[in-house]
Design an enzyme around this catalytic site. Structure first.
Site, PDB file in Angstrom:
ATOM      1  N   PHE A   1      29.366  62.841  58.580  1.00 26.74           N
ATOM      2  CA  PHE A   1      29.410  63.525  57.280  1.00 26.74           C
ATOM      3  C   PHE A   1      30.735  64.254  57.078  1.00 26.74           C
ATOM      4  CE2 PHE A   1      27.385  66.065  53.788  1.00 26.74           C
ATOM      5  CZ  PHE A   1      26.866  64.987  53.084  1.00 26.74           C
TER       6      PHE A   1
ATOM      7  N   LYS B   1      42.740  46.440  60.540  1.00 31.74           N
ATOM      8  CA  LYS B   1      42.229  45.827  59.312  1.00 31.74           C
ATOM      9  C   LYS B   1      42.485  44.324  59.297  1.00 31.74           C
ATOM     10  CE  LYS B   1      42.771  50.167  56.832  1.00 31.74           C
ATOM     11  NZ  LYS B   1      43.661  51.009  55.993  1.00 31.74           N
TER      12      LYS B   1
ATOM     13  N   GLY C   1      40.653  57.735  50.562  1.00 28.04           N
ATOM     14  CA  GLY C   1      40.038  58.716  49.672  1.00 28.04           C
ATOM     15  C   GLY C   1      38.534  58.633  49.809  1.00 28.04           C
TER      16      GLY C   1
ATOM     17  N   GLU D   1      32.818  46.180  53.639  1.00 34.89           N
ATOM     18  CA  GLU D   1      33.954  46.105  52.712  1.00 34.89           C
ATOM     19  C   GLU D   1      34.884  47.304  52.846  1.00 34.89           C
ATOM     20  OE1 GLU D   1      36.639  44.957  50.528  1.00 34.89           O
ATOM     21  OE2 GLU D   1      34.941  43.635  50.189  1.00 34.89           O
TER      22      GLU D   1
ATOM     23  N   ASP E   1      46.669  51.051  62.413  1.00 35.24           N
ATOM     24  CA  ASP E   1      45.611  51.015  61.396  1.00 35.24           C
ATOM     25  C   ASP E   1      45.632  49.673  60.654  1.00 35.24           C
ATOM     26  OD1 ASP E   1      43.655  52.328  59.461  1.00 35.24           O
ATOM     27  OD2 ASP E   1      45.294  51.843  58.112  1.00 35.24           O
TER      28      ASP E   1
ATOM     29  N   THR F   1      31.095  57.494  60.820  1.00 32.34           N
ATOM     30  CA  THR F   1      31.687  58.346  61.859  1.00 32.34           C
ATOM     31  C   THR F   1      33.173  57.996  62.019  1.00 32.34           C
ATOM     32  OG1 THR F   1      31.075  56.811  63.628  1.00 32.34           O
ATOM     33  CG2 THR F   1      29.487  58.561  63.102  1.00 32.34           C
TER      34      THR F   1
ATOM     35  N   ALA G   1      34.719  63.356  55.325  1.00 32.30           N
ATOM     36  CA  ALA G   1      35.125  63.092  53.945  1.00 32.30           C
ATOM     37  C   ALA G   1      34.385  61.896  53.352  1.00 32.30           C
ATOM     38  CB  ALA G   1      36.637  62.856  53.883  1.00 32.30           C
TER      39      ALA G   1
ATOM     40  N   GLU H   1      48.026  62.188  58.824  1.00 35.12           N
ATOM     41  CA  GLU H   1      47.376  63.081  59.792  1.00 35.12           C
ATOM     42  C   GLU H   1      48.428  63.907  60.531  1.00 35.12           C
ATOM     43  OE1 GLU H   1      44.098  63.219  60.171  1.00 35.12           O
ATOM     44  OE2 GLU H   1      43.544  61.470  58.975  1.00 35.12           O
TER      45      GLU H   1
END
Length: 331
Positions: free
Chosen positions: A11, A221, A313, A145, A217, A92, A13, A206
């Protein structure tokens, strides 16, 4: 009206974004015949459980003011195992070394025959094949997704919308932090360190930006794309990766003078998975600025299809999660 019981595990962002989206879209969901009733929420320390449906507004407010979601001490794993519900929303934090709690949560969800929607790319980048097998064995629906490109629909575009096409190549910008830094370096003719500091101040980067700026990152993906779209069995160790930390304002200006921008481009096809800074013509569809993401999908029938959107976001990522939830249960 079809009622689907939901747990939200994680829980931060994104998890809070999911709660807010479910609050905002309650009437829309009712209009299409769906009710998502959240019966359990867990953060890293506490949980709240209510078989009749958790009060999402009060839980979001409590998380903001007190830093916890409730008074129960159940872990996310225990909720998935013991509380009756249909779908686990797993949000998470990502861990690409071990898969983290997310990997255990996902495997438990499939063991219990629950459907799962996630934004957590770590487990998928590490154990894609194992997770797909576990979901298939239990008959669980598994959607992810939100792991690639946030609000930008790439996986469902390739799998569903472009069904019947053979996809030969996917390339694009899959990290908004890097794109923001490179865009600002060019605009201000400023060094990497200065624009990284600006990105951190604005919350795009960050405190430890390694994961983004070294291309890790983006690599994760691409692994998910490679496995999902091209049927590969890749991990992030199969990706050739170069980040953006060595790019200078001089290099950006030289490129601009020749009609190019430098972007961190991820590319995947059946022969290679690669992340590296590349020259992109200024008028090319991949030359998006700021923190935007973009993906160009090459197909045999439809030609190139390009999508652009916000890659991060809380609400944007939650929009992809909601889309996955609707696609499972509207069927």
């Amino acid at each position: 009206m079809r009622t689907v019981r939901v747990s939200i595990i994680g829980f931060g962002a994104v998890g809070q974004g999911v709660a807010n989206v479910l609050i905002d879209k309650k009437k829309y969901l009712e209009d299409i015949g769906l009710e998502f009733k959240v019966v359990a929420i867990a953060d890293s320390r506490t949980a709240v459980i209510d078989p009749d449906g958790v009060d999402l507004v009060s839980v979001v407010n409590r998380k903001k003011t007190e830093g916890t979601v409730g008074d129960d001490k159940l872990t996310g794993l225990e909720i998935i195992e013991t509380i009756d519900h249909e779908v686990v929303v797993e949000t998470t934090p990502t861990n690409i070394v071990t898969g983290g709690a997310g990997l255990h949560n996902m495997l438990m969800a499939f063991k219990k025959g629950r459907d799962l929607v996630t934004s957590n790319k770590g487990p998928l980048a590490m154990k894609y094949g194992e997770l797909i097998e576990a979901a298939d064995a239990s008959g669980s629906k598994f959607r992810f997704e939100a792991t690639v490109g946030g609000a930008m629909p790439v996986l469902n575009l390739a799998r569903d919308v472009l069904a019947g096409n053979t996809i030969t190549n996917v390339e694009g910008i899959f990290n908004g932090t890097c794109n923001y830094i490179l865009t600002r370096m060019m605009e201000e003719q400023a060094p990497y360190e200065q624009m990284l500091a600006e990105a951190q101040e604005l919350g795009y980067a960050e405190t430890d930006p390694t994961y983004d700026v070294e291309g890790i990152d983006t690599a994760c993906k691409l692994v998910i794309l490679a496995n999902c779209v091209f049927g590969m069995n890749a991990t992030h160790e199969d990706v050739t990766v170069t980040g953006i930390t060595k790019i200078t304002p001089e290099a950006l200006m030289l490129a601009q003078n020749d009609g190019y921008v430098i972007k961190l481009i991820g590319e995947v096809n059946d022969s290679r998975i690669n992340v590296a800074p590349k020259l992109v013509p200024i008028d090319h569809p991949l030359a998006v600025g700021g923190s935007l993401n973009v993906a160009s999908v090459q197909t045999d029938l439809a030609g190139p299809i390009t999508v652009t959107g916000r890659g991060a976001g809380s609400v944007e990522t939650a929009s992809a999660i909601l889309s996955d939830m609707i696609s499972i249960y509207r069927e």
